[in-house]
Design a protein around this motif. Structure first.
Motif, short mmCIF file in Angstrom:
data_model
loop_
_atom_site.label_atom_id
_atom_site.label_comp_id
_atom_site.label_asym_id
_atom_site.label_seq_id
_atom_site.Cartn_x
_atom_site.Cartn_y
_atom_site.Cartn_z
N ALA A 1 74.93 30.16 3.44
CA ALA A 1 73.91 31.05 4.00
C ALA A 1 72.92 30.32 4.89
O ALA A 1 72.06 30.95 5.51
CB ALA A 1 73.16 31.75 2.86
N ASN A 2 73.05 28.99 4.98
CA ASN A 2 72.13 28.17 5.77
C ASN A 2 72.52 28.28 7.24
O ASN A 2 73.57 27.80 7.68
CB ASN A 2 72.22 26.72 5.30
N ALA A 3 71.67 28.91 8.05
CA ALA A 3 71.98 29.16 9.45
C ALA A 3 72.06 27.88 10.28
O ALA A 3 72.69 27.85 11.34
CB ALA A 3 70.94 30.11 10.06
N GLU A 4 71.43 26.81 9.82
CA GLU A 4 71.51 25.54 10.55
C GLU A 4 72.86 24.88 10.32
O GLU A 4 73.41 24.24 11.22
CB GLU A 4 70.37 24.61 10.12
N LEU A 5 73.40 25.01 9.12
CA LEU A 5 74.69 24.41 8.79
C LEU A 5 75.84 25.31 9.21
O LEU A 5 76.87 24.83 9.70
CB LEU A 5 74.76 24.14 7.29
N CYS A 6 75.68 26.63 9.01
CA CYS A 6 76.73 27.60 9.31
C CYS A 6 76.18 28.71 10.21
O CYS A 6 76.01 29.85 9.76
CB CYS A 6 77.28 28.20 8.01
N PRO A 7 75.90 28.40 11.47
CA PRO A 7 75.32 29.42 12.35
C PRO A 7 76.30 30.55 12.62
O PRO A 7 77.51 30.33 12.74
CB PRO A 7 75.02 28.63 13.63
N ARG A 8 75.77 31.78 12.73
CA ARG A 8 76.60 32.95 13.03
C ARG A 8 76.13 33.65 14.29
O ARG A 8 76.47 34.80 14.54
CB ARG A 8 76.58 33.92 11.85
N ASP A 9 75.32 32.94 15.09
CA ASP A 9 74.78 33.54 16.31
C ASP A 9 75.36 32.90 17.56
O ASP A 9 74.82 33.06 18.65
CB ASP A 9 73.26 33.41 16.32
N GLY A 10 76.47 32.18 17.40
CA GLY A 10 77.08 31.52 18.55
C GLY A 10 76.57 30.12 18.80
O GLY A 10 77.03 29.47 19.75
N SER A 11 75.63 29.66 17.99
CA SER A 11 75.10 28.31 18.16
C SER A 11 76.16 27.26 17.83
O SER A 11 77.14 27.54 17.13
CB SER A 11 73.88 28.10 17.26
N ARG A 12 75.93 26.05 18.32
CA ARG A 12 76.86 24.95 18.05
C ARG A 12 76.77 24.55 16.58
O ARG A 12 75.68 24.45 16.01
CB ARG A 12 76.52 23.75 18.93
N PHE A 13 77.93 24.34 15.96
CA PHE A 13 77.95 23.88 14.59
C PHE A 13 77.62 22.40 14.54
O PHE A 13 78.05 21.63 15.39
CB PHE A 13 79.32 24.13 13.96
N PRO A 14 76.85 21.96 13.54
CA PRO A 14 76.47 20.55 13.45
C PRO A 14 77.66 19.67 13.06
O PRO A 14 78.67 20.16 12.54
CB PRO A 14 75.41 20.56 12.36
N ASP A 15 77.53 18.37 13.29
CA ASP A 15 78.59 17.43 12.93
C ASP A 15 78.83 17.39 11.42
O ASP A 15 79.91 17.01 10.97
CB ASP A 15 78.23 16.02 13.42
N SER A 16 77.83 17.80 10.66
CA SER A 16 77.96 17.78 9.20
C SER A 16 78.76 18.96 8.66
O SER A 16 79.06 19.01 7.46
CB SER A 16 76.56 17.79 8.55
N PHE A 17 79.16 19.89 9.54
CA PHE A 17 79.82 21.10 9.06
C PHE A 17 81.17 20.82 8.42
O PHE A 17 81.44 21.26 7.29
CB PHE A 17 79.99 22.10 10.22
N LEU A 18 82.05 20.10 9.10
CA LEU A 18 83.37 19.84 8.55
C LEU A 18 83.34 18.99 7.28
O LEU A 18 84.04 19.31 6.31
CB LEU A 18 84.28 19.23 9.61
N PRO A 19 82.54 17.91 7.23
CA PRO A 19 82.43 17.18 5.95
C PRO A 19 81.94 18.07 4.82
O PRO A 19 82.40 17.94 3.67
CB PRO A 19 81.44 16.06 6.27
N PHE A 20 81.02 18.98 5.12
CA PHE A 20 80.54 19.92 4.11
C PHE A 20 81.69 20.80 3.63
O PHE A 20 81.86 21.04 2.42
CB PHE A 20 79.41 20.77 4.69
#
Length: 231
Positions: A138-157
């Motif tokens: 539910a964290n919009a910074e980690l899993c954005p749903r507004d078309g924003s770029r996903f952070p580098d930490s997303f795949l390791p998460f």
């Protein structure tokens, strides 16, 4: 902790993943109005799993990371409904004082709130994981749903989250065999587990080395999906 609200497509994916594997599904069930035939040499279970891995036609603008968030949320809800809820009445602190898969494989918990990994009773580990997973998804910074770029930490998460999902299935399969086996000894949480297994492998979120505690079951699942005799 309340689960994140499910959108319509996610709810349909969950419903389809729970369908009887003997039913021949059509794309009407999860992907719009076009019927999908079983491919030559493909079992109906394999067809169903292939469909579940495919982005629905009703979601043409969903990218691979957005789809990963949706699929992971659906898979997490399946695991909670089919495994965690039954475990709540049987997986006590006394019976399962630590999170494990069998007698020799143990798991410790660590997140950003603690400095060192800690061993927790199995049910406490599972509930801690679910709370962490829900908050993170539910964290919009980690899993954005507004078309924003996903952070580098997303795949390791995501790799870590799916590894934990496997640990929950492993604990259920190895430590609560009687609860999750039918009269012939087969693991009855079959379709949700297959859904997770085939998605996680297809998306590169799990390594074969992570699967050893359930290798015998996974070999049976692969054989059944391929239509091979497993007797």
């Amino acid at each position: 902790c309340a689960a994140p609200a499910l959108d319509e497509d996610m709810a349909i994916a969950i419903k389809a993943s729970r369908s009887n594997t003997d039913m021949l599904l059509s794309v009407d069930d999860i992907n719009g109005n076009m019927r999908l035939a079983v491919l030559p040499g493909e079992t109906r279970v394999a067809c169903m799993l292939r469909m579940l891995l495919t982005v629905p036609r009703s979601m043409p603008d969903v990218g691979p990371n957005e789809w990963m968030v949706l699929k992971t949320t659906a898979i997490l809800h399946e695991m909670i409904d089919e495994v965690v809820k039954p475990l709540e009445q049987h997986c006590s602190r006394e019976l399962c004082p630590c999170m494990c898969a069998g007698a020799h494989v143990f798991f410790a918990w660590k997140d950003d709130d603690i400095e060192k990994s800690v061993r927790l009773p199995a049910m406490e580990y599972i509930n801690t994981f679910i709370l962490w997973a829900r908050r993170s998804l539910a964290n919009a910074e980690l899993c954005p749903r507004d078309g924003s770029r996903f952070p580098d930490s997303f795949l390791p998460f995501m790799v870590r989250l799916h590894r934990c999902i496997f640990r929950v299935y492993g604990h259920a399969y190895r430590n609560h065999t009687n609860l999750f086996s039918d009269a012939e000894g087969f693991f009855i949480v079959g379709m949700p587990f297959q859904h997770w297994l085939f998605y996680a492998r297809d998306a590169g979120l799990v390594d074969d080395r992570d699967l050893q505690s359930m290798r015998a079951l996974i070999d049976v699942v692969d054989a059944k999906v391929a239509g091979r005799d497993v007797r």
